[in-house]
Design an enzyme around this catalytic site. Structure first.
Site, mmCIF file in Angstrom:
data_model
loop_
_atom_site.group_PDB
_atom_site.id
_atom_site.type_symbol
_atom_site.label_atom_id
_atom_site.label_comp_id
_atom_site.label_asym_id
_atom_site.label_seq_id
_atom_site.Cartn_x
_atom_site.Cartn_y
_atom_site.Cartn_z
ATOM 1 N N GLN A 207 64.464 47.946 37.951
ATOM 2 C CA GLN A 207 64.012 46.588 37.689
ATOM 3 C C GLN A 207 62.635 46.622 37.054
ATOM 4 O OE1 GLN A 207 64.370 45.781 41.964
ATOM 5 N NE2 GLN A 207 65.575 43.969 41.413
ATOM 6 N N ILE B 171 63.544 34.627 37.045
ATOM 7 C CA ILE B 171 64.790 34.605 36.277
ATOM 8 C C ILE B 171 65.095 36.062 35.969
ATOM 9 C CG2 ILE B 171 65.947 33.841 34.177
ATOM 10 C CD1 ILE B 171 63.787 31.677 33.909
ATOM 11 N N ILE C 162 59.780 37.025 35.091
ATOM 12 C CA ILE C 162 61.017 37.449 34.450
ATOM 13 C C ILE C 162 61.349 38.837 34.999
ATOM 14 C CG2 ILE C 162 62.140 37.966 32.246
ATOM 15 C CD1 ILE C 162 61.140 35.064 32.407
ATOM 16 N N GLU C 163 62.627 39.073 35.255
ATOM 17 C CA GLU C 163 63.092 40.406 35.643
ATOM 18 C C GLU C 163 64.111 40.869 34.610
ATOM 19 O OE1 GLU C 163 65.906 42.645 38.969
ATOM 20 O OE2 GLU C 163 65.558 40.490 39.135
ATOM 21 N N LEU C 164 63.990 42.115 34.184
ATOM 22 C CA LEU C 164 65.012 42.761 33.361
ATOM 23 C C LEU C 164 65.489 43.961 34.171
ATOM 24 C CD1 LEU C 164 63.353 42.654 29.831
ATOM 25 C CD2 LEU C 164 64.918 41.030 30.854
#
Length: 193
Positions: free
Chosen positions: A127, A92, A138-140
């Protein structure tokens, strides 16, 4: 009976936006803490008719539904073992405004993460990837740096907030800027005092 090709329908399904992502977890409490404290989601009411342990969280325009099943390892790959963080795995992704701050906060919390850099025509996207308590990735990122440019063979329109936007993009603004301005204008017209 013939095979109907994908895309040969008159119009796509009447979708509006992403509503929620459901995540199977071992402990609703552990996962709630993670999504509240680290990602800023807030707990919201869920229907009382559900007869299983879970929680609904909401922020950023969509929800996360946690479904507790302490025995889900029987059906899925065990997540309890430490897995490598692989940016090419299912995940996500959330846009963020400060990737450097994200990395500092994850380090302060003792969380393992992996970074990546995407470059395209001089544009850079940073990333950060990490796992939640059940091993979901999880990716921010600052993905808004890459403009959304329709491919000429695409259907010709995008939908945002229930409005259709054709591929006509002004020379002064990018596609996303036009979408955002139209959405903002619509929101301002719908604002009630």
């Amino acid at each position: 009976m013939g095979i109907q090709e994908i895309g040969s329908y008159e119009a796509p399904l009447p979708l509006l936006s992403l509503n929620h992502v459901s995540i199977l977890c071992r402990s609703v409490l552990d996962s709630m803490r993670f999504y509240e404290e680290i990602l800023g989601f807030g707990l919201i009411k869920r229907p009382s008719s559900f007869k299983f342990n879970g929680a609904w969280l909401y922020n950023y325009g969509f929800g996360i539904h946690l479904l507790e099943n302490p025995n889900y390892d029987e059906f899925d790959t065990p997540m309890s073992e430490s897995r490598p963080i692989n940016p090419k795995d299912n995940h996500i992704s959330f846009q963020c405004t400060d990737v450097g701050l994200v990395k500092m906060r994850l380090e302060d919390m003792g969380m393992k993460y992996v970074t990546a850099l995407v470059e395209d025509e001089g544009i850079k996207v940073e990333q950060v990837f990490f796992h939640d308590p059940d091993g979901y990735m999880i990716e921010l990122c600052n993905c808004e740096n890459i403009p959304i440019v329709p491919i000429s063979s695409a259907s010709g329109s995008f939908k945002a907030r229930g409005q259709s936007f054709k591929k006509t993009v002004s020379n002064k603004c990018g596609f996303m800027e036009n979408v955002m301005m139209r959405s903002l204008s619509k929101d301002m017209m719908n604002f009630a005092f």
